[in-house]
Design a protein around this motif. Structure first.
Motif, PDB file in Angstrom:
ATOM      1  N   CYS A 699       0.075 -13.785   1.188  1.00  0.00           N
ATOM      2  CA  CYS A 699      -1.008 -13.495   2.139  1.00  0.00           C
ATOM      3  C   CYS A 699      -1.607 -12.145   1.751  1.00  0.00           C
ATOM      4  CB  CYS A 699      -0.454 -13.501   3.567  1.00  0.00           C
ATOM      5  SG  CYS A 699      -1.743 -13.375   4.803  1.00  0.00           S
ATOM      6  N   LYS A 700      -2.190 -12.135   0.565  1.00  0.00           N
ATOM      7  CA  LYS A 700      -2.727 -10.863   0.074  1.00  0.00           C
ATOM      8  C   LYS A 700      -4.048 -10.521   0.744  1.00  0.00           C
ATOM      9  CE  LYS A 700      -0.764 -10.135  -4.447  1.00  0.00           C
ATOM     10  NZ  LYS A 700      -0.945 -10.272  -5.870  1.00  0.00           N
ATOM     11  N   TYR A 701      -4.841 -11.537   0.957  1.00  0.00           N
ATOM     12  CA  TYR A 701      -6.155 -11.295   1.558  1.00  0.00           C
ATOM     13  C   TYR A 701      -6.291 -12.196   2.785  1.00  0.00           C
ATOM     14  CZ  TYR A 701      -6.846  -9.375  -3.061  1.00  0.00           C
ATOM     15  OH  TYR A 701      -6.683  -8.643  -4.203  1.00  0.00           O
ATOM     16  N   LEU A 702      -6.896 -11.639   3.777  1.00  0.00           N
ATOM     17  CA  LEU A 702      -7.076 -12.432   4.999  1.00  0.00           C
ATOM     18  C   LEU A 702      -8.342 -11.960   5.710  1.00  0.00           C
ATOM     19  CD1 LEU A 702      -5.538 -14.622   6.639  1.00  0.00           C
ATOM     20  CD2 LEU A 702      -4.541 -12.776   7.977  1.00  0.00           C
ATOM     21  N   ALA A 704     -10.840 -11.672   9.017  1.00  0.00           N
ATOM     22  CA  ALA A 704     -10.587 -11.547  10.460  1.00  0.00           C
ATOM     23  C   ALA A 704     -10.757 -12.890  11.141  1.00  0.00           C
ATOM     24  CB  ALA A 704     -11.541 -10.513  11.052  1.00  0.00           C
ATOM     25  N   SER A 705     -11.735 -13.687  10.685  1.00  0.00           N
ATOM     26  CA  SER A 705     -11.937 -14.984  11.355  1.00  0.00           C
ATOM     27  C   SER A 705     -10.804 -15.953  11.008  1.00  0.00           C
ATOM     28  CB  SER A 705     -13.296 -15.571  10.992  1.00  0.00           C
ATOM     29  OG  SER A 705     -13.355 -15.745   9.598  1.00  0.00           O
ATOM     30  N   ALA A 706     -10.265 -15.883   9.772  1.00  0.00           N
ATOM     31  CA  ALA A 706      -9.135 -16.752   9.419  1.00  0.00           C
ATOM     32  C   ALA A 706      -7.909 -16.367  10.248  1.00  0.00           C
ATOM     33  CB  ALA A 706      -8.824 -16.631   7.934  1.00  0.00           C
ATOM     34  N   LEU A 707      -7.728 -15.070  10.473  1.00  0.00           N
ATOM     35  CA  LEU A 707      -6.606 -14.618  11.302  1.00  0.00           C
ATOM     36  C   LEU A 707      -6.736 -15.212  12.707  1.00  0.00           C
ATOM     37  CD1 LEU A 707      -4.153 -12.710  11.829  1.00  0.00           C
ATOM     38  CD2 LEU A 707      -5.812 -10.963  12.456  1.00  0.00           C
ATOM     39  N   ASP A 708      -7.963 -15.165  13.227  1.00  0.00           N
ATOM     40  CA  ASP A 708      -8.186 -15.755  14.555  1.00  0.00           C
ATOM     41  C   ASP A 708      -7.858 -17.238  14.551  1.00  0.00           C
ATOM     42  OD1 ASP A 708      -8.747 -13.773  16.256  1.00  0.00           O
ATOM     43  OD2 ASP A 708     -10.873 -14.236  16.533  1.00  0.00           O
ATOM     44  N   ASN A 709      -8.206 -17.914  13.465  1.00  0.00           N
ATOM     45  CA  ASN A 709      -7.890 -19.343  13.339  1.00  0.00           C
ATOM     46  C   ASN A 709      -6.390 -19.557  13.449  1.00  0.00           C
ATOM     47  OD1 ASN A 709     -10.112 -20.856  13.097  1.00  0.00           O
ATOM     48  ND2 ASN A 709     -10.060 -21.079  10.870  1.00  0.00           N
ATOM     49  N   THR A 852      -1.328  -6.686   3.109  1.00  0.00           N
ATOM     50  CA  THR A 852      -2.347  -7.725   3.291  1.00  0.00           C
ATOM     51  C   THR A 852      -3.675  -7.000   3.488  1.00  0.00           C
ATOM     52  OG1 THR A 852      -0.846  -9.328   4.244  1.00  0.00           O
ATOM     53  CG2 THR A 852      -3.163  -9.578   4.820  1.00  0.00           C
ATOM     54  N   ILE A 853      -4.684  -7.452   2.750  1.00  0.00           N
ATOM     55  CA  ILE A 853      -5.974  -6.768   2.850  1.00  0.00           C
ATOM     56  C   ILE A 853      -6.931  -7.613   3.692  1.00  0.00           C
ATOM     57  CG2 ILE A 853      -7.943  -5.887   1.526  1.00  0.00           C
ATOM     58  CD1 ILE A 853      -5.928  -5.397  -0.754  1.00  0.00           C
ATOM     59  N   PHE A 854      -7.416  -6.971   4.729  1.00  0.00           N
ATOM     60  CA  PHE A 854      -8.308  -7.677   5.660  1.00  0.00           C
ATOM     61  C   PHE A 854      -9.764  -7.526   5.263  1.00  0.00           C
ATOM     62  CE2 PHE A 854      -4.591  -7.722   8.273  1.00  0.00           C
ATOM     63  CZ  PHE A 854      -4.733  -8.904   8.976  1.00  0.00           C
ATOM     64  N   ILE A 958      -0.859  -9.421  15.047  1.00  0.00           N
ATOM     65  CA  ILE A 958      -1.244  -9.420  13.621  1.00  0.00           C
ATOM     66  C   ILE A 958       0.018  -9.498  12.756  1.00  0.00           C
ATOM     67  CG2 ILE A 958      -2.249  -7.998  11.768  1.00  0.00           C
ATOM     68  CD1 ILE A 958      -4.286  -6.980  13.890  1.00  0.00           C
ATOM     69  N   VAL A 959       1.015  -8.700  13.126  1.00  0.00           N
ATOM     70  CA  VAL A 959       2.261  -8.695  12.349  1.00  0.00           C
ATOM     71  C   VAL A 959       2.891 -10.094  12.393  1.00  0.00           C
ATOM     72  CG1 VAL A 959       4.616  -7.771  12.280  1.00  0.00           C
ATOM     73  CG2 VAL A 959       2.682  -6.234  12.673  1.00  0.00           C
ATOM     74  N   ALA A 960       2.971 -10.664  13.617  1.00  0.00           N
ATOM     75  CA  ALA A 960       3.610 -11.985  13.754  1.00  0.00           C
ATOM     76  C   ALA A 960       2.844 -13.041  12.963  1.00  0.00           C
ATOM     77  CB  ALA A 960       3.662 -12.369  15.230  1.00  0.00           C
ATOM     78  N   SER A 961       1.525 -12.934  12.981  1.00  0.00           N
ATOM     79  CA  SER A 961       0.718 -13.941  12.281  1.00  0.00           C
ATOM     80  C   SER A 961       0.929 -13.842  10.776  1.00  0.00           C
ATOM     81  CB  SER A 961      -0.772 -13.754  12.593  1.00  0.00           C
ATOM     82  OG  SER A 961      -0.967 -13.870  13.968  1.00  0.00           O
ATOM     83  N   ILE A 962       0.910 -12.636  10.280  1.00  0.00           N
ATOM     84  CA  ILE A 962       1.068 -12.494   8.826  1.00  0.00           C
ATOM     85  C   ILE A 962       2.458 -12.956   8.393  1.00  0.00           C
ATOM     86  CG2 ILE A 962       1.205 -10.775   6.961  1.00  0.00           C
ATOM     87  CD1 ILE A 962      -1.240  -9.503   8.262  1.00  0.00           C
TER      88      ILE A 962
END
Ligand code: SF4
Length: 1007
Positions: A699-702, A704-709, A852-854, A958-962
């Motif tokens: 999960c190097k790149y993420l 903000a909208s994908a995180l919300d997904n 992880t780079i947002f 954010i931590v839990a999602s990553i």
């Protein structure tokens, strides 16, 4: 000598009549029965000509060479009535029914009411006289006269065209019998198993009785007036005709409990202790009822009972769809044929869609439906799925564009033939020309040959091949019927619009059924209660004894209500009443029950909507308490009667013996044990079948909208962001919501870009508006040039809407800027970070030693040089305040982190981040410092969450999602209710599985 045999319930004269008829030469004596099932029954005796009632007038006319008239079909009757009503409207002679004149339902009701008048033997003159005597006034009189006129004109039209309806047939025969030298080809007529005769039938019998001898067997028991109400009229008519009455006694032996019912139903009765032979069976669904009945039948067959000794009677076959398939599953032969619906056949749909393409004036959606049919693959050599897939990539503004596309895509196909054929169809033509044209094309498509080859290649079954051929024959049949109906209604030579042919097609097509295989004549009989009585069976199953189903309340035609009917009956116009149909149903019930000699099983299903029929409850009053307690159908290994049921039971068992295991493996496949628990187990633990993948993800790149997904539903993230599947969504003429969102974003950015760090609160609205509209036009043009905005008839209305929204936004924006105490003004617009083309780098967050780079794009950042405020425009729904507080929407928190890191703004200077809804042009929601309400008065009207609290929750989320993404944890687990637009709806089992319940919460409305 004419005789009427009055029979007790359950008795018949059939056998005696058959014996009696043997003394006549074949054909001299005729046995008349009310329906085809009884016809077969008498024919089995083989010694007497057996007919149904309509045969008599037809044969009389033939024998006297008077068969010059032809019969009008029901659709033609409707056409005639429709034309009559139309002409009356045109001449201004319809007022009461004027508003209903073009309604299909009204025409149908009028036709059936006229049928009632005709069957009642009411001539136009008699009807008119009765209406005069009724002395109704005002609008009611107008109603009566309009009905009379329609009836009169209908009769005149039939006469003019030398046609008759079924009632006219009887009149012609009665008239023929009144002539001298009338030839009557019979010496003796026997009537058996009738329960009623209409007036014209009685008139015919009266006329016939002067030429030949008639004997009638009729249920009638003066001591049981309630039950005899169904046959009372017939009894009175025969008595009035001078028939000699003979009352017969019961002689059929029955099981004691059944005998008690047959002798005493609907009269004073003693209670008996046991209801031997009567079983009441309650099911919980119609399928359970059918299965229960079949289980009991199978038990009987296994005990040695013959199929011919059992009958199943239902009130209405429509309630028992799939019964023949269940018979097959249970391995029981039945007379029921295997059928399938005509309209569901691809060829039938295809023909209908061809008509629609022309009738609908070449609508693109109808064309799409036409080509989305497996039939075009087989016959014209194209792949309809490929065409369907193209709807996602390209919007076809007109059928021509679509045709061109299909022809280019499949240059070797025969699709041009189809297009040429459709082009040859005129919007108006004579029914015969239209039909010939169609039938010629149908022949040209060589269906039998094409499908025969497909069958030979084992790609379809014989039944499917049969369905295609039968459908083709039915298509021909309907089109020919249509030509006939137009001719019969006098419109055969006229050019009619294709919409009328389509209307005819739709009406007839829904009545057609395709028989895939005939029933087994030696199998268990399944019949409707109204078609059978007077035949004895050792075992009778009477199904559908459910409230609303049996008795079946049949409301009479509304042209005249029950009260009006009563009044007309008193004036000599005999019309059926609702109560009469109740009496008849009661008789059906009794007559069917009386067919049983050894056992009668009464079944029904009970649920929240309805329970047992009132007849069942009444029946229980004839026996002592507890004698007729309902039984239920529960299967277990020792009591199940089909392989499917046994499999269903075995599959539930935790352990299986070797034999059962082998049997089940053969039946369901080697993985049955695994599959049986899959639906439940998939939701427990970190199961691979619920998106917990074994292979770890980077999960190097993420974004903000994908995180919300991911936070909204990890499975959605897997499908959308990792698999990157595109939802199957054909482009429509309406512009997509995402494009509209882009349009607003870009237009606002373009406008505000010219007013960075400028307070426009008090500026001239009209000047700003003009500027904004120019920006909108510019952006709109760019999107249109990219093909993202479809030019259609809706475009100009949509554009107007965009102008209104942005005009409202400008008003709101000026008010916000004018009233704020801190001079927060736009500084950064569409601020992208971490994206391919953005100048700002991504925001790195280190979790568990990995970075992880947002990336993302902030719509707008406002500042007064000291304080910072972030804005996210929303053209759709604004995230709920509760969702934001719980860390279910992380876009704004990520943007805050980005501003902090990339613009080097201290967290304490970021005073808030919120949404700006473009639907209502209001700021709302988000996360804010508590102290700001004085400075930003609009915060009083929103429900802002506390910034520090939300950031704390968001950072944990954010931590839990990553961690979840890195561990490949993608379960279907919606944070809120599964949204209707979730792109995974078609593949996700969350909402349909037994193992889950939709625990998601409704999205709150935002203020
Ligand atoms: S349908 Fe519901 S559970 Fe399935 S992916 Fe979509 S949101 Fe998640």
């Amino acid at each position: 000598m004419n005789k009427l045999y009055c029979l007790p319930l359950g008795e018949t004269m059939r056998n005696k009549f058959i014996e009696d008829a043997k003394q006549f030469a074949y054909g001299q004596a005729v046995f008349v029965v009310p329906g085809h099932i009884l016809l077969d029954e008498v024919k089995k005796a083989g010694s007497v000509r057996t007919v149904i009632m309509d045969y008599l007038p037809n044969e009389l006319l033939r024998a006297n060479h008077l068969d010059v008239y032809t019969r009008i079909s029901r659709p033609a009757q409707e056409m005639v009535i429709k034309q009559i009503i139309k002409s009356l409207v045109k001449k201004g002679e319809l007022s009461y029914f004027a508003k209903l004149a073009d309604k299909k339902g009204f025409i149908k009701n009028m036709v059936s009411f006229i049928g009632e008048l005709s069957r009642g033997g009411i001539t136009c003159e008699e009807f008119y006289a009765a209406l005069q005597a009724w002395e109704r006034t005002d609008y009611l009189q107008a109603k009566d006269m309009e009905i009379y006129h329609i009836y009169l004109l209908y009769r005149q039209e039939l006469k003019k065209q030398k046609r008759y309806d079924v009632d006219g047939l009887y009149r012609l025969a009665i008239r023929a019998l009144q002539k001298e030298n009338c030839i009557v080809p019979w010496e003796k007529l026997y009537f058996s198993e009738f329960y009623q005769f209409d007036n014209l039938q009685i008139e015919l019998l009266k006329a016939l009785s002067k030429h030949c001898s008639i004997e009638v067997g009729l249920f009638y028991d003066a001591e049981r007036p309630e039950l005899s109400a169904a046959t009372e009229n017939a009894y009175m008519d025969f008595m009035g005709m001078g028939f000699i009455k003979e009352q017969l006694q019961e002689f059929t032996p029955r099981n004691q409990g059944l005998d008690h019912f047959v002798r005493n139903w609907q009269r004073e009765h003693p209670l008996v202790g046991a209801a031997d032979g009567i079983i009441v069976f309650e099911a919980y669904s119609v399928e359970n009822e059918m299965r229960g009945v079949l289980g009991k039948i199978k038990q009987q067959l296994q005990a040695g009972v013959a199929c011919r000794d059992i009958i199943c009677v239902v009130r209405s076959m429509e309630e028992y769809n799939g019964f023949s398939n269940l018979f097959k599953e249970f391995g029981i032969p039945t007379t029921l044929p295997e059928v399938t619906g005509f309209t569901a056949q691809p060829l039938a749909k295809f023909i209908e869609n061809i008509m629609k393409t022309v009738a609908a004036g070449y609508e693109i959606d109808v064309w799409k439906e036409l080509l989305n049919n497996v039939f075009v693959d087989r016959i014209f050599g194209i792949n309809h799925e490929q065409i369907e897939a193209s709807y996602n990539e390209k919007y076809f503004a007109s059928p021509n564009v679509l045709q061109e596309f299909v022809e280019n895509k499949f240059p070797q196909s025969r699709i041009g033939e189809l297009f040429n054929f459709i082009a040859s169809l005129k919007s108006k033509s004579t029914p015969a020309d239209f039909t010939n044209n169609f039938l010629q094309a149908l022949e040209g498509w060589s269906l039998e040959k094409s499908y025969g080859e497909v069958y030979k290649a084992n790609k379809i079954t014989l039944k499917q091949l049969k369905a295609v051929v039968t459908t083709k024959n039915m298509v021909t049949e309907i089109l020919e019927e249509m030509v006939g109906a137009f001719e019969q209604s006098g419109q055969g030579k006229q050019k009619r619009p294709i919409s009328e042919f389509l209307e005819f097609w739709e009406e007839r097509a829904k009545e057609k059924i395709i028989t895939l295989s005939q029933g087994d004549k030696l199998g268990i009989k399944v019949v409707e209660a109204s078609t059978i009585q007077g035949i004895l069976f050792p075992h009778v199953y009477l199904m559908g004894m459910r409230e609303g189903q049996f008795p079946k309340v049949k409301f009479e035609n509304w042209i005249y209500n029950d009260q009006e009917r009563k009044a007309l009956n008193e004036l000599g116009v005999t019309l059926p009443l609702t109560i009469a149909s109740m009496k008849i149903d009661q008789y059906f019930f009794a007559a069917v029950a009386a067919m049983a000699q050894q056992s009668l099983t009464i079944s029904y299903y009970a649920d929240d909507a309805a329970a047992a029929s009132c007849y069942v409850q009444e029946l229980q009053q004839y026996y002592e308490k507890e004698a007729l307690v309902p039984t239920f159908y529960n299967t277990d290994v020792a009591h199940c009667y089909s392989a499917e049921e046994l499999a269903g039971i075995l599959v539930q068992q935790e352990f299986l013996a070797v034999a059962e295991d082998v049997w089940l493996t053969n039946k369901l496949g080697v993985d049955f044990a695994f599959r049986k628990f899959l639906d439940k187990e998939r939701w427990t633990g970190n199961n691979i079948f619920n998106g917990y993948l074994e292979q770890k993800q980077e999960c190097k790149y993420l974004s903000a909208s994908a995180l919300d997904n991911y936070v909204q539903c990890p499975f959605n993230y897997l499908v959308t962001n990792i698999w990157q599947t595109e939802p199957w969504e054909p482009l429509e003429k309406e512009t997509q919501p995402a494009v509209i969102g882009d349009l607003y974003h870009l237009a606002l950015a373009k406008f505000l870009n010219k007013h960075l760090e400028e307070n426009i609160g008090l500026a001239d609205y009209s000047i700003l508006l003009e500027e904004l509209m120019l920006d909108l036009a510019d952006v709109y043009g760019q999107l249109a040039a990219q093909g993202l905005i479809s030019e259609s008839e809706f475009s100009k209305y949509d554009y107007k809407r965009y102008r209104i929204v942005l005009g409202k936004w400008l008003l709101a924006e000026q008010a916000y800027q004018a009233n704020q105490k801190i001079n927060l003004l736009p500084k950064y617009l569409e601020l992208a970070f971490g994206r391919k083309d953005s100048t700002l780098p991504g925001v790195p967050i280190s979790i568990d030693g990995e970075e992880t780079i947002f990336s993302g794009q902030i719509d707008r950042v406002d500042t007064d040089g000291n304080n910072y405020m972030l804005t996210d425009y929303k053209s759709g729904t604004v995230p709920s305040a509760k969702g934001v507080a719980l860390g279910r929407f992380l876009q704004l928190p990520v943007y805050i982190l980005a501003v902090e890191k990339l613009l080097s703004v201290e967290r304490s200077k970021i005073i808030g981040a919120g949404y700006y809804g473009l639907k209502n042009c209001k700021r709302s929601g988000g996360l804010w410092e508590n102290t700001l309400k004085e400075d930003l008065p609009w915060l009083y009207n929103t429900r802002p969450n506390n910034l520090s609290m939300v950031m704390e929750n968001a950072e944990s989320a954010i931590v839990a999602s990553i961690r979840g993404i890195r561990n490949s944890a993608f379960p279907a687990n919606p944070a809120e209710k599964c949204p209707a637009y979730c792109p995974c709806l078609d593949i996700c089992r969350y909402r349909v599985s037994d193992g889950t319940q939709d625990t998601g919460e409704e999205v709150e409305d935002n203020v």
